[in-house]
Design a protein around this motif. Structure first.
Motif, PDB file in Angstrom:
ATOM      1  N   LEU A  74     -48.177  14.366   4.052  1.00 22.03           N
ATOM      2  CA  LEU A  74     -46.838  14.470   4.626  1.00 22.03           C
ATOM      3  C   LEU A  74     -45.774  14.099   3.606  1.00 22.03           C
ATOM      4  CD1 LEU A  74     -47.229  13.006   8.235  1.00 22.03           C
ATOM      5  CD2 LEU A  74     -46.869  15.384   7.590  1.00 22.03           C
ATOM      6  N   ALA A  75     -46.037  13.061   2.808  1.00 16.77           N
ATOM      7  CA  ALA A  75     -45.062  12.657   1.795  1.00 16.77           C
ATOM      8  C   ALA A  75     -44.857  13.760   0.765  1.00 16.77           C
ATOM      9  CB  ALA A  75     -45.527  11.369   1.114  1.00 16.77           C
ATOM     10  N   ARG A  76     -45.950  14.390   0.352  1.00 16.87           N
ATOM     11  CA  ARG A  76     -45.829  15.473  -0.624  1.00 16.87           C
ATOM     12  C   ARG A  76     -45.130  16.686  -0.019  1.00 16.87           C
ATOM     13  NH1 ARG A  76     -51.786  15.377  -3.646  1.00 16.87           N
ATOM     14  NH2 ARG A  76     -51.521  13.334  -4.651  1.00 16.87           N
TER      15      ARG A  76
ATOM     16  N   HIS B 186     -41.748  18.261  -1.293  1.00 17.27           N
ATOM     17  CA  HIS B 186     -41.725  19.666  -1.702  1.00 17.27           C
ATOM     18  C   HIS B 186     -40.672  20.449  -0.931  1.00 17.27           C
ATOM     19  CE1 HIS B 186     -43.277  23.451  -3.243  1.00 17.27           C
ATOM     20  NE2 HIS B 186     -43.348  23.913  -2.018  1.00 17.27           N
ATOM     21  N   VAL B 187     -40.581  20.211   0.367  1.00 13.60           N
ATOM     22  CA  VAL B 187     -39.584  20.924   1.177  1.00 13.60           C
ATOM     23  C   VAL B 187     -38.178  20.556   0.729  1.00 13.60           C
ATOM     24  CG1 VAL B 187     -38.624  21.119   3.494  1.00 13.60           C
ATOM     25  CG2 VAL B 187     -41.087  21.237   3.165  1.00 13.60           C
ATOM     26  N   ALA B 188     -37.953  19.259   0.474  1.00 13.42           N
ATOM     27  CA  ALA B 188     -36.633  18.845   0.008  1.00 13.42           C
ATOM     28  C   ALA B 188     -36.296  19.477  -1.338  1.00 13.42           C
ATOM     29  CB  ALA B 188     -36.572  17.321  -0.096  1.00 13.42           C
TER      30      ALA B 188
ATOM     31  N   PHE C 290     -33.480  23.588  -4.427  1.00 10.46           N
ATOM     32  CA  PHE C 290     -33.600  24.731  -5.328  1.00 10.46           C
ATOM     33  C   PHE C 290     -32.926  25.970  -4.728  1.00 10.46           C
ATOM     34  CE2 PHE C 290     -35.842  28.544  -6.727  1.00 10.46           C
ATOM     35  CZ  PHE C 290     -35.701  28.435  -8.102  1.00 10.46           C
ATOM     36  N   ALA C 291     -33.161  26.211  -3.442  1.00 10.18           N
ATOM     37  CA  ALA C 291     -32.552  27.374  -2.795  1.00 10.18           C
ATOM     38  C   ALA C 291     -31.029  27.269  -2.805  1.00 10.18           C
ATOM     39  CB  ALA C 291     -33.070  27.507  -1.367  1.00 10.18           C
TER      40      ALA C 291
END
Length: 374
Positions: free
Chosen positions: A137-139, A143-145, A150-151
């Protein structure tokens, strides 16, 4: 996926506990009965008070059976109830951590990645699963953040050349006497930057997906090729490039690794001293790894600033030449390609100024190196 309803794991464990307890009790009672059949006679003589036998014979086994059977049935009934109740309680306690993990999974499925299980107690299978899930979950949250940042940055960077093009066209429309050649040149420059940014984004996406075939690659040859390609740019900036080192065989994508090397050398050239700068490109072969190191002179950097240079669209303050700002994805692409090859990227500020970038990859197996030399 829709599945047919079935018994819960707790009910299954309860029935298993109760069934095992009933089986153990039945075996114990069977052992007692076998013992009685073996050592207790079928019939026995009756004696009077004077220890004299009488003519009567008493059926011992039948009497024992009449006494033993109801009590055995009562014991089995007690074991059944005790097994069901105790099994239900024990199964609930054993499955309590699994319930917390399931709740956390449903929370994550709804889009909330900040929730953590944090299962307490000593280490066992459930706690290992909970810790692994928390790490995942932390990764995922990180990654989502990172993807969201990035987007947002990519959208901003892509919007900038489009906005500039629109502004130039609006000016040309309102001013018919404007120099068309100058307008075309500026639009060409803006369009070239947009194309470079788009190609960089595509390359970054390809490296992240790791959709490439691994082949034997020599980093020393890639370093020489990248240096020769960028030599005119180095001469334009007054930068000297020195290439040295060992044959460094590894396995990976020749195209991506060449892009990695080119980005490092290009970055070292354009982020250098205004004049009389130097770039050192070195390859080394070790027992299990090979390294590509690119160093350059330049302004003094802090470790905090150096650690952020691999983030997309991050550019060091006062380190960009106005004639070649780039798209801000050079080192981000290097980091992604390195990760795609299970390598390690290290950025270290030089005490004399500039930065040292080292890429460490796994060495090619001996048979791959021998095949390449053939």
């Amino acid at each position: 996926m829709d599945r047919a309803a079935g018994l819960s794991v707790r009910v299954k464990l309860t029935l298993s506990y109760a069934g095992f307890l009933m089986l153990a009790g039945g075996l114990l009672l069977a052992a007692v009965w076998v013992f009685l059949l073996r050592y207790v006679p079928d019939r026995a003589m009756l004696y009077n008070p004077d220890d004299q036998p009488t003519n009567g014979v008493f059926p011992v086994r039948s009497a024992l059976l009449e006494v033993f059977a109801p009590r055995a049935a009562a014991v089995m009934a007690f074991l059944l109830l005790f097994g069901l109740l105790g099994g239900w309680i024990l199964a609930g306690r054993m499955l309590a951590p699994l319930t917390r993990i399931t709740d956390a999974t449903r929370t994550a499925a709804n889009g909330t990645l900040s929730h953590r299980i944090r299962l307490s107690g000593r280490k066992d299978e459930f706690r290992e699963l909970a810790d692994a899930f928390d790490t995942m979950l932390a990764r995922l949250e990180s990654h989502v953040a990172e993807q969201q940042r990035f987007a947002a940055n990519a959208s901003h960077e892509l919007r900038t050349p489009l906005a500039i093009s629109k502004a130039l066209l609006d000016v040309a429309r309102t001013d018919p006497n404007n120099d068309t050649r100058e307008l075309v040149d500026r639009l060409h420059a803006v369009n070239t930057r947009a194309i470079d940014l788009t190609e960089a984004l595509l390359l970054l996406s390809r490296a992240e997906q790791r959709t490439f075939t691994r082949e034997p690659v020599d980093l020393s040859l890639l370093a020489e090729e990248a240096t020769e390609t960028l030599l005119p740019l180095a001469e334009k900036h007054g930068v000297t490039i020195e290439t040295r080192g060992d044959i460094a065989p590894t396995t990976g994508s020749p195209t991506l690794l060449l892009q990695l090397t080119t980005n490092l050398v290009h970055n070292a050239i354009v982020h250098n001293l205004p004049e009389q700068g130097t770039v050192w490109v070195t390859t080394r072969a070790h027992r299990d790894t090979v390294t590509l190191t690119v160093e350059n002179t330049g302004e003094t950097l802090t470790p905090e600033l150096a650690s952020t240079l691999t983030e997309p669209f991050r550019r060091g303050t006062e380190r960009i030449h106005t004639d070649h700002a780039g798209v801000g994805l050079g080192l981000a692409i290097v980091r992604t390609i390195t990760q795609a090859h299970e390598g390690t990227l290290t950025l270290t500020p030089r005490s004399e100024g500039g930065v040292r970038v080292m890429v460490e990859l796994a060495a090619a197996p001996p048979q791959a190196s021998a095949h390449r030399n053939l």
